[in-house]
Design a protein around this motif. Structure first.
Motif, PDB file in Angstrom:
ATOM      1  N   ALA A  94      -9.795   6.199  -5.393  1.00  0.00           N
ATOM      2  CA  ALA A  94      -9.079   5.655  -4.235  1.00  0.00           C
ATOM      3  C   ALA A  94      -8.696   4.193  -4.447  1.00  0.00           C
ATOM      4  O   ALA A  94      -7.544   3.793  -4.196  1.00  0.00           O
ATOM      5  N   VAL A  95      -9.631   3.383  -4.923  1.00  0.00           N
ATOM      6  CA  VAL A  95      -9.335   1.962  -5.147  1.00  0.00           C
ATOM      7  C   VAL A  95      -8.315   1.812  -6.271  1.00  0.00           C
ATOM      8  O   VAL A  95      -7.394   0.992  -6.179  1.00  0.00           O
ATOM      9  N   GLY A  96      -8.436   2.609  -7.323  1.00  0.00           N
ATOM     10  CA  GLY A  96      -7.452   2.582  -8.404  1.00  0.00           C
ATOM     11  C   GLY A  96      -6.075   2.966  -7.906  1.00  0.00           C
ATOM     12  O   GLY A  96      -5.067   2.370  -8.306  1.00  0.00           O
ATOM     13  N   HIS A  97      -6.018   3.954  -7.017  1.00  0.00           N
ATOM     14  CA  HIS A  97      -4.717   4.365  -6.472  1.00  0.00           C
ATOM     15  C   HIS A  97      -4.109   3.276  -5.593  1.00  0.00           C
ATOM     16  O   HIS A  97      -2.896   3.035  -5.655  1.00  0.00           O
ATOM     17  N   VAL A  98      -4.922   2.610  -4.804  1.00  0.00           N
ATOM     18  CA  VAL A  98      -4.406   1.522  -3.962  1.00  0.00           C
ATOM     19  C   VAL A  98      -3.817   0.427  -4.850  1.00  0.00           C
ATOM     20  O   VAL A  98      -2.700  -0.055  -4.602  1.00  0.00           O
ATOM     21  N   TYR A  99      -4.536   0.043  -5.899  1.00  0.00           N
ATOM     22  CA  TYR A  99      -4.018  -0.993  -6.802  1.00  0.00           C
ATOM     23  C   TYR A  99      -2.735  -0.519  -7.475  1.00  0.00           C
ATOM     24  O   TYR A  99      -1.737  -1.244  -7.516  1.00  0.00           O
ATOM     25  N   TYR A 100      -2.750   0.705  -8.008  1.00  0.00           N
ATOM     26  CA  TYR A 100      -1.566   1.245  -8.695  1.00  0.00           C
ATOM     27  C   TYR A 100      -0.368   1.289  -7.747  1.00  0.00           C
ATOM     28  O   TYR A 100       0.741   0.900  -8.116  1.00  0.00           O
ATOM     29  N   PHE A 101      -0.587   1.745  -6.523  1.00  0.00           N
ATOM     30  CA  PHE A 101       0.508   1.838  -5.569  1.00  0.00           C
ATOM     31  C   PHE A 101       1.069   0.464  -5.226  1.00  0.00           C
ATOM     32  O   PHE A 101       2.285   0.258  -5.242  1.00  0.00           O
ATOM     33  N   LEU A 102       0.190  -0.489  -4.936  1.00  0.00           N
ATOM     34  CA  LEU A 102       0.651  -1.820  -4.550  1.00  0.00           C
ATOM     35  C   LEU A 102       1.288  -2.587  -5.711  1.00  0.00           C
ATOM     36  O   LEU A 102       2.175  -3.414  -5.498  1.00  0.00           O
ATOM     37  N   GLU A 103       0.836  -2.315  -6.918  1.00  0.00           N
ATOM     38  CA  GLU A 103       1.326  -3.059  -8.080  1.00  0.00           C
ATOM     39  C   GLU A 103       2.533  -2.390  -8.740  1.00  0.00           C
ATOM     40  O   GLU A 103       3.451  -3.085  -9.187  1.00  0.00           O
ATOM     41  N   VAL A 105       4.136   1.032  -7.694  1.00  0.00           N
ATOM     42  CA  VAL A 105       5.000   1.943  -6.951  1.00  0.00           C
ATOM     43  C   VAL A 105       5.768   1.222  -5.843  1.00  0.00           C
ATOM     44  O   VAL A 105       6.996   1.274  -5.799  1.00  0.00           O
ATOM     45  N   PHE A 106       5.055   0.577  -4.950  1.00  0.00           N
ATOM     46  CA  PHE A 106       5.690  -0.031  -3.780  1.00  0.00           C
ATOM     47  C   PHE A 106       6.772  -1.052  -4.128  1.00  0.00           C
ATOM     48  O   PHE A 106       7.835  -1.052  -3.497  1.00  0.00           O
ATOM     49  N   PRO A 107       6.573  -1.948  -5.112  1.00  0.00           N
ATOM     50  CA  PRO A 107       7.637  -2.914  -5.428  1.00  0.00           C
ATOM     51  C   PRO A 107       8.945  -2.255  -5.874  1.00  0.00           C
ATOM     52  O   PRO A 107      10.014  -2.835  -5.706  1.00  0.00           O
ATOM     53  N   GLY A 108       8.889  -1.043  -6.411  1.00  0.00           N
ATOM     54  CA  GLY A 108      10.092  -0.351  -6.859  1.00  0.00           C
ATOM     55  C   GLY A 108      10.779   0.456  -5.778  1.00  0.00           C
ATOM     56  O   GLY A 108      11.878   0.979  -5.984  1.00  0.00           O
ATOM     57  N   GLN A 109      10.165   0.567  -4.610  1.00  0.00           N
ATOM     58  CA  GLN A 109      10.749   1.304  -3.496  1.00  0.00           C
ATOM     59  C   GLN A 109      11.845   0.483  -2.836  1.00  0.00           C
ATOM     60  O   GLN A 109      11.879  -0.736  -2.921  1.00  0.00           O
ATOM     61  N   HIS A 110      12.733   1.186  -2.119  1.00  0.00           N
ATOM     62  CA  HIS A 110      13.781   0.491  -1.366  1.00  0.00           C
ATOM     63  C   HIS A 110      13.123  -0.400  -0.314  1.00  0.00           C
ATOM     64  O   HIS A 110      12.356   0.074   0.511  1.00  0.00           O
ATOM     65  N   GLY A 111      13.397  -1.667  -0.357  1.00  0.00           N
ATOM     66  CA  GLY A 111      12.803  -2.624   0.572  1.00  0.00           C
ATOM     67  C   GLY A 111      11.397  -3.046   0.175  1.00  0.00           C
ATOM     68  O   GLY A 111      10.747  -3.790   0.896  1.00  0.00           O
ATOM     69  N   GLY A 112      10.916  -2.576  -0.960  1.00  0.00           N
ATOM     70  CA  GLY A 112       9.573  -2.931  -1.408  1.00  0.00           C
ATOM     71  C   GLY A 112       9.525  -4.327  -2.005  1.00  0.00           C
ATOM     72  O   GLY A 112      10.546  -4.910  -2.379  1.00  0.00           O
ATOM     73  N   PHE A 113       8.345  -4.845  -2.095  1.00  0.00           N
ATOM     74  CA  PHE A 113       8.135  -6.167  -2.684  1.00  0.00           C
ATOM     75  C   PHE A 113       6.743  -6.186  -3.297  1.00  0.00           C
ATOM     76  O   PHE A 113       5.926  -5.320  -3.034  1.00  0.00           O
ATOM     77  N   LYS A 114       6.506  -7.172  -4.110  1.00  0.00           N
ATOM     78  CA  LYS A 114       5.218  -7.280  -4.798  1.00  0.00           C
ATOM     79  C   LYS A 114       4.190  -7.871  -3.849  1.00  0.00           C
ATOM     80  O   LYS A 114       4.275  -9.039  -3.481  1.00  0.00           O
ATOM     81  N   MET A 115       3.223  -7.044  -3.439  1.00  0.00           N
ATOM     82  CA  MET A 115       2.213  -7.485  -2.484  1.00  0.00           C
ATOM     83  C   MET A 115       1.053  -8.204  -3.155  1.00  0.00           C
ATOM     84  O   MET A 115       0.461  -9.100  -2.569  1.00  0.00           O
ATOM     85  N   LEU A 116       0.721  -7.786  -4.368  1.00  0.00           N
ATOM     86  CA  LEU A 116      -0.405  -8.390  -5.080  1.00  0.00           C
ATOM     87  C   LEU A 116       0.128  -9.460  -6.031  1.00  0.00           C
ATOM     88  O   LEU A 116       0.768  -9.152  -7.028  1.00  0.00           O
TER      89      LEU A 116
END
Length: 160
Positions: A94-103, A105-116
């Motif tokens: 779960a923690v690995g997925h949260v990091y992977y998603f935030l680092e 996946v999410f930045p590459g989404q439409h309207g996404g940005f780098k959170m970490l």
């Protein structure tokens, strides 16, 4: 492999990933009363590596062939077969997925940005300073180079 691949030359980002995982796991462990988080941390690293290397073929004890993204789940199944508590493995996944998603996946989404974002203090401590483009090394520090201008000045001094 994670350190030598995804984080090559980015030591501060690697340390930040460690700190992020340790912080989140510590918060979770307070609620479920887990004292030793080494196995969860290892599974977190395996999860991140496996998601960043989806085309690598894996073999588990010569019995099971699969792609790298399934490795954390295979290890979870193996822990289950050995009778270990799977809560620790699930927390690492779960923690690995949260990091992977935030680092990743999410930045590459439409309207996404780098959170970490790695704090600048970590970059100052762990990463090498960037090279100055205007830096001119001393003549004795130029690898294999010979400063002919300096040689001419020496010859002129010797002639006098």
């Amino acid at each position: 492999m994670l350190e030598e691949g995804s984080f090559r030359g980015r030591t501060a980002d690697f340390v930040f990933m460690f700190l992020f995982g340790a912080f989140i796991m510590t918060l979770i462990s307070l609620g479920i009363n887990i004292v030793f988080l080494g196995q969860a941390f290892t599974i977190m690293l395996v999860y991140i590596w496996s998601r960043r290397n989806p085309y690598i073929r894996m073999n588990f004890f010569g019995l099971l062939n699969f792609q790298a993204p399934y490795l954390p789940w295979v290890l979870l199944g193996f822990s289950l077969m050995l009778g270990n508590a799977v809560v620790v493995d699930l927390m690492g996944i779960a923690v690995g997925h949260v990091y992977y998603f935030l680092e990743d996946v999410f930045p590459g989404q439409h309207g996404g940005f780098k959170m970490l974002k790695t704090p600048s203090i970590l970059k100052t401590i762990f990463d090498a300073p960037s090279a100055d483009p205007n830096y001119q090394p001393m003549p004795e520090d130029r690898p294999g180079g010979f400063d002919w201008g300096a040689r001419e000045e020496i010859d002129q001094d010797n002639e006098r």
